[in-house]
Design a protein around this motif. Structure first.
Motif, PDB file in Angstrom:
ATOM      1  N   LEU A   1       0.826  -1.210   0.000  1.00 48.86           N
ATOM      2  CA  LEU A   1       0.000   0.000   0.000  1.00 48.86           C
ATOM      3  C   LEU A   1       0.861   1.263   0.000  1.00 48.86           C
ATOM      4  CD1 LEU A   1      -2.693  -0.875   2.706  1.00 48.86           C
ATOM      5  CD2 LEU A   1      -2.529  -1.637   0.347  1.00 48.86           C
TER       6      LEU A   1
ATOM      7  N   LYS B   1      -1.897   4.114  -8.940  1.00 50.00           N
ATOM      8  CA  LYS B   1      -3.093   3.269  -8.902  1.00 50.00           C
ATOM      9  C   LYS B   1      -2.878   1.941  -9.620  1.00 50.00           C
ATOM     10  CE  LYS B   1      -7.029   6.428  -8.683  1.00 50.00           C
ATOM     11  NZ  LYS B   1      -8.342   6.786  -9.261  1.00 50.00           N
TER      12      LYS B   1
ATOM     13  N   SER C   1     -10.278  -3.499   6.135  1.00 52.99           N
ATOM     14  CA  SER C   1      -9.700  -2.207   5.750  1.00 52.99           C
ATOM     15  C   SER C   1     -10.380  -1.618   4.515  1.00 52.99           C
ATOM     16  CB  SER C   1      -8.210  -2.401   5.488  1.00 52.99           C
ATOM     17  OG  SER C   1      -7.684  -1.358   4.718  1.00 52.99           O
ATOM     18  N   SER C   2     -10.439  -0.271   4.472  1.00 57.11           N
ATOM     19  CA  SER C   2     -11.088   0.437   3.362  1.00 57.11           C
ATOM     20  C   SER C   2     -10.225   0.521   2.113  1.00 57.11           C
ATOM     21  CB  SER C   2     -11.451   1.852   3.816  1.00 57.11           C
ATOM     22  OG  SER C   2     -10.270   2.561   4.168  1.00 57.11           O
ATOM     23  N   ARG C   3      -9.015   0.046   2.175  1.00 55.90           N
ATOM     24  CA  ARG C   3      -8.032   0.215   1.090  1.00 55.90           C
ATOM     25  C   ARG C   3      -8.631  -0.075  -0.291  1.00 55.90           C
ATOM     26  NH1 ARG C   3      -4.224  -4.493   3.624  1.00 55.90           N
ATOM     27  NH2 ARG C   3      -4.592  -3.095   5.386  1.00 55.90           N
ATOM     28  N   GLU C   4      -8.661   0.937  -1.133  1.00 56.96           N
ATOM     29  CA  GLU C   4      -9.172   0.759  -2.495  1.00 56.96           C
ATOM     30  C   GLU C   4      -8.188  -0.045  -3.333  1.00 56.96           C
ATOM     31  OE1 GLU C   4     -11.177   4.216  -3.886  1.00 56.96           O
ATOM     32  OE2 GLU C   4     -10.902   3.726  -5.994  1.00 56.96           O
ATOM     33  N   HIS C   5      -6.957  -0.152  -2.802  1.00 58.17           N
ATOM     34  CA  HIS C   5      -5.930  -0.967  -3.461  1.00 58.17           C
ATOM     35  C   HIS C   5      -6.445  -2.387  -3.698  1.00 58.17           C
ATOM     36  CE1 HIS C   5      -4.252   2.228  -1.025  1.00 58.17           C
ATOM     37  NE2 HIS C   5      -3.137   2.215  -1.741  1.00 58.17           N
TER      38      HIS C   5
ATOM     39  N   TRP D   1      -8.277  -2.148  -6.886  1.00 59.55           N
ATOM     40  CA  TRP D   1      -7.286  -1.923  -7.947  1.00 59.55           C
ATOM     41  C   TRP D   1      -6.532  -3.220  -8.272  1.00 59.55           C
ATOM     42  CZ3 TRP D   1      -5.030   2.888  -4.995  1.00 59.55           C
ATOM     43  CH2 TRP D   1      -5.943   3.947  -5.078  1.00 59.55           C
TER      44      TRP D   1
ATOM     45  N   ILE E   1     -17.944  -0.771   2.393  1.00 59.24           N
ATOM     46  CA  ILE E   1     -16.887   0.098   1.852  1.00 59.24           C
ATOM     47  C   ILE E   1     -16.305  -0.520   0.581  1.00 59.24           C
ATOM     48  CG2 ILE E   1     -14.651   1.188   2.299  1.00 59.24           C
ATOM     49  CD1 ILE E   1     -15.358   1.205   5.293  1.00 59.24           C
TER      50      ILE E   1
ATOM     51  N   MET F   1     -18.573   0.014  -2.380  1.00 57.79           N
ATOM     52  CA  MET F   1     -18.468   1.365  -2.938  1.00 57.79           C
ATOM     53  C   MET F   1     -17.199   1.514  -3.772  1.00 57.79           C
ATOM     54  SD  MET F   1     -21.130   3.099  -2.296  1.00 57.79           S
ATOM     55  CE  MET F   1     -20.600   4.756  -2.744  1.00 57.79           C
ATOM     56  N   ASN F   2     -16.100   0.920  -3.292  1.00 59.92           N
ATOM     57  CA  ASN F   2     -14.849   1.007  -4.054  1.00 59.92           C
ATOM     58  C   ASN F   2     -14.985   0.322  -5.413  1.00 59.92           C
ATOM     59  OD1 ASN F   2     -13.522   2.499  -2.113  1.00 59.92           O
ATOM     60  ND2 ASN F   2     -12.633   0.708  -1.101  1.00 59.92           N
TER      61      ASN F   2
ATOM     62  N   LYS G   1     -16.534   2.487  -8.048  1.00 57.08           N
ATOM     63  CA  LYS G   1     -15.675   3.569  -8.550  1.00 57.08           C
ATOM     64  C   LYS G   1     -14.667   3.075  -9.575  1.00 57.08           C
ATOM     65  CE  LYS G   1     -17.384   6.254  -5.321  1.00 57.08           C
ATOM     66  NZ  LYS G   1     -18.326   7.333  -5.623  1.00 57.08           N
ATOM     67  N   ASN G   2     -14.576   1.751  -9.723  1.00 56.35           N
ATOM     68  CA  ASN G   2     -13.495   1.204 -10.544  1.00 56.35           C
ATOM     69  C   ASN G   2     -13.950   0.262 -11.642  1.00 56.35           C
ATOM     70  OD1 ASN G   2     -10.781   2.124  -9.281  1.00 56.35           O
ATOM     71  ND2 ASN G   2     -12.088   1.660  -7.539  1.00 56.35           N
TER      72      ASN G   2
END
Lengths: 194, 458
Positions: free
Chosen positions: A30, A35, A81-85, A88, A106, A109-110, A113-114
């Motif tokens: 992280l 991205k 964890s909220s990590r959008e990674h 990705w 969460i 939602m991520n 967005k992707n």
């Protein structure tokens, strides 16, 4: 964001419940400020042995699964964890669609967005899909909200707003900026205590 | 039909969008840290966008910060991430509690401590433990990096209104039983996803026995039960905590008058209610690889009923039916946004005062912020820990997620005041056991858990 309408692809089943984002992408990855490039670290601790070589027993390493684009999993996928990674990394590896029993709020939602489509199907449907051959192509039809394999069709629910976003690949910020006047008006009425 | 605390807060923040669909919500406070923000700032730059309200944004670094020799970051990628936050804050005019600054610390510790977090707000941060701030009577939740970018650019966020759940906490906690035990027991009994899709409010007479710090511990772990928002009605304890803090309102009387409108009208207004009597509650410890895999310290580890439990036993190298007190502990960690506040450090110090930790145990005490560290040292607590054989470190997230050099070695069982016992969370193949600060401190002395309610026996 990539648009999704009708997608055809093969699957990888990973049927544990509660797969958390620490497993999807461990913290040591992280630290990057980009991205991209997380796919090689997807499910790192399960995917690689201590000496860094691929774990032959982990399904993501199966040679016949390398083209898969659809992940089948258990309940509460993406918790923690909220990590959008995490989104990705799944996207970067090549996944376009996840089919799970449920998602953490969460992580869901991520995904929106992707362009990573999170589908919810009941356990029986997922267990059936999990048994398909590695080269069996299935079809995900987002406009019709259905998943089809040769002998079955499963319908799924998705909120109309998120569905539309996936189909059109809309950038959220542009959409929100159309509400600029309303945001300005709102800010005029925020109470202050000084 | 009345309204819940959550309904009232939500209504005050809706800018646009019909009920039943995602609505545009205003954000009063956006907390930023180094790990989940770089790609968001990069997005702003690419699209030539500004930060709409730098005055409602506050940043600090916590995840990567070394807790020993903090200015000497060995890991070049970590260093780059920290420098990137410094540059981004400068470029976009955002307040930053920088490395070594008196206000620096874990983002969920400093928000409340500085009085940035207030009742009636919507608080977001690119971190799932943002639920912590709900203890003040606010809607507070973790967001992803795309949402961070969206909030930076617009000071708003699209959200589908969740359902509401009321958790009724009643009864008197026994001495030695902590706020941590309440939330751990709730999750153990209801599962890691019982709160998914809900905004959870904790209410009931038990809250009157709990300080703001205790309350934050409970809201902090709402996310471990799946609820991205945990909250409590603001009351006199809340107002007293806030008074006089750096960014608290100048006119507290006016603020309190406004804040007092935020409460749930009637229990029947929640979509779901859970009743929880805390009076018989024993201290909890986790044995497995998610926070629901926990038992009372007086209990035994469960039978294997499915592949998820089997997998957890394999990872933890434990077996069913053994006693919770038999788990061998070789490491302890006291800190984190769950239990790294002054009240937590004091609880641990009370147990360790005049004692020595077991010779085979390594103990790290990591205060949640520099202010916590300074306050603890003023009370001489650092000396208690050092005399007991513990390491007293600088503030940061540290071994809670082990992103900085603080990692628990493979195979080691670590009693930890943190929030997640996932595989590899505290280090590859490290085995985490969640518990309260007093329980963890006692485990350091004995090399295994004890029932802290019998601490007179120590």
């Amino acid at each position: 964001m990539d648009a999704i309408t009708i997608h055809q692809g093969t699957t990888i089943p990973l049927m544990n419940n509660n797969i958390d984002t620490d497993q999807i992408i461990p913290k040591q990855f992280l630290k990057n400020i980009l991205k991209i490039g997380y796919g090689k670290h997807l499910f790192h601790d399960w995917r690689y042995l201590d000496d860094g070589t691929p774990n032959p027993d982990f399904i993501l390493n199966a040679p016949e699964r390398q083209q898969a684009t659809i992940l089948i999993s258990g309940d509460n996928f993406g918790c923690g964890s909220s990590r959008e990674h995490a989104a990705w990394a799944l996207k970067d590896w090549g996944f376009k669609i996840i089919i799970a029993g449920s998602y953490s709020d969460i992580f869901f939602m991520n995904c929106t967005k992707n362009g990573l489509l999170p589908i919810i199907l009941p356990q029986a449907a997922r267990q059936h899909l999990a048994k398909l051959a590695p080269d069996q192509v299935i079809t995900v039809d987002l406009p019709q909200q259905k998943v089809s394999c040769p002998d079955q069709t499963y319908f799924f629910k998705i909120d109309a707003t998120w569905k539309n976003k996936f189909i059109q690949g809309i950038d959220d910020i542009d959409l929100t900026l159309q509400h600029a006047q309303e945001i300005n008006d709102f800010e005029q009425n925020i109470p202050t205590f000084n | 039909m009345g309204k819940t605390l959550f309904d009232k807060l939500w209504e005050k923040h809706v800018i646009s969008g019909p009920a039943g669909q995602p609505q545009l919500i205003y954000v009063d406070l956006h907390l930023v840290h180094e790990v989940t923000s770089p790609q968001a700032f990069e997005g702003l730059r690419i699209n030539h966008r500004q930060v709409r309200r730098p005055d409602k944004t506050f940043a600090t670094m916590d995840h990567n910060v070394p807790t020993k020799d903090i200015f000497n970051i060995q890991d070049q990628i970590s260093r780059k991430q920290i420098e990137t936050l410094q540059q981004n804050c400068q470029e976009f005019g955002i307040r930053l509690a920088d490395m070594g600054n008196a206000d620096q610390g874990i983002v969920h510790v400093i928000g409340p401590q500085l009085g940035l977090t207030q009742p009636g707000q919507v608080v977001v941060c690119g971190d799932s433990h943002t639920a912590t701030h709900g203890a003040f009577g606010s809607i507070a939740f973790g967001i992803g990096t795309s949402e961070v970018e969206h909030v930076l650019a617009t000071q708003t966020i699209w959200q589908l209104k969740p359902k509401t759940m009321g958790i009724h906490l009643h009864g008197q906690l026994q001495p030695g039983v902590a706020a941590k035990d309440i939330i751990m027991a709730l999750i153990a009994q209801n599962g890691v996803d019982f709160g998914t899709g809900y905004a959870v409010e904790f209410f009931g007479d038990t809250l009157q026995q709990l300080s703001m710090e205790n309350r934050m511990t409970i809201c902090n772990m709402a996310i471990e039960g799946g609820a991205k928002m945990g909250m409590m009605r603001p009351d006199q304890i809340t107002f007293d905590y806030l008074r006089g803090r750096k960014y608290a309102p100048q006119n507290m009387a006016k603020a309190i008058e406004y804040w007092q409108q935020f409460y749930t009208d009637d229990v029947s207004d929640y979509d779901r209610v859970i009743d929880f009597d805390v009076s018989q509650l024993a201290p909890y410890v986790s044995w497995g690889t998610n926070p629901a895999m926990a038992v009372p310290v007086t209990g035994k580890l469960p039978e294997i009923t499915d592949m998820n439990i089997q997998r957890a036993y394999n990872y933890m190298d434990l077996s069913p039916a053994s006693k919770a007190t038999e788990i061998p502990i070789q490491w302890i960690f006291i800190g984190s946004c769950t239990n790294g506040r002054l009240a937590d450090i004091k609880e641990a110090a009370k147990v360790l005062k005049g004692k020595k930790i077991a010779p085979n145990v390594t103990a790290w005490i990591v205060p949640g912020s520099r202010a916590v560290k300074n306050a603890a040292e003023k009370l001489g607590l650092d000396k208690i820990f050092k005399d007991a054989g513990c390491e007293w470190r600088d503030p940061g997230c540290s071994a809670c997620l082990a992103m900085n050099p603080d990692k628990v070695p493979a195979g080691i069982h670590c009693a930890s005041t943190t929030n997640r016992n996932f595989e590899g969370r505290q280090g590859k193949d490290a085995r985490t056991h969640l518990a309260s600060p007093a329980m963890v401190a006692a485990a350091a002395i004995y090399g295994h858990f004890i029932d802290i309610r019998q601490k007179e026996a120590i």
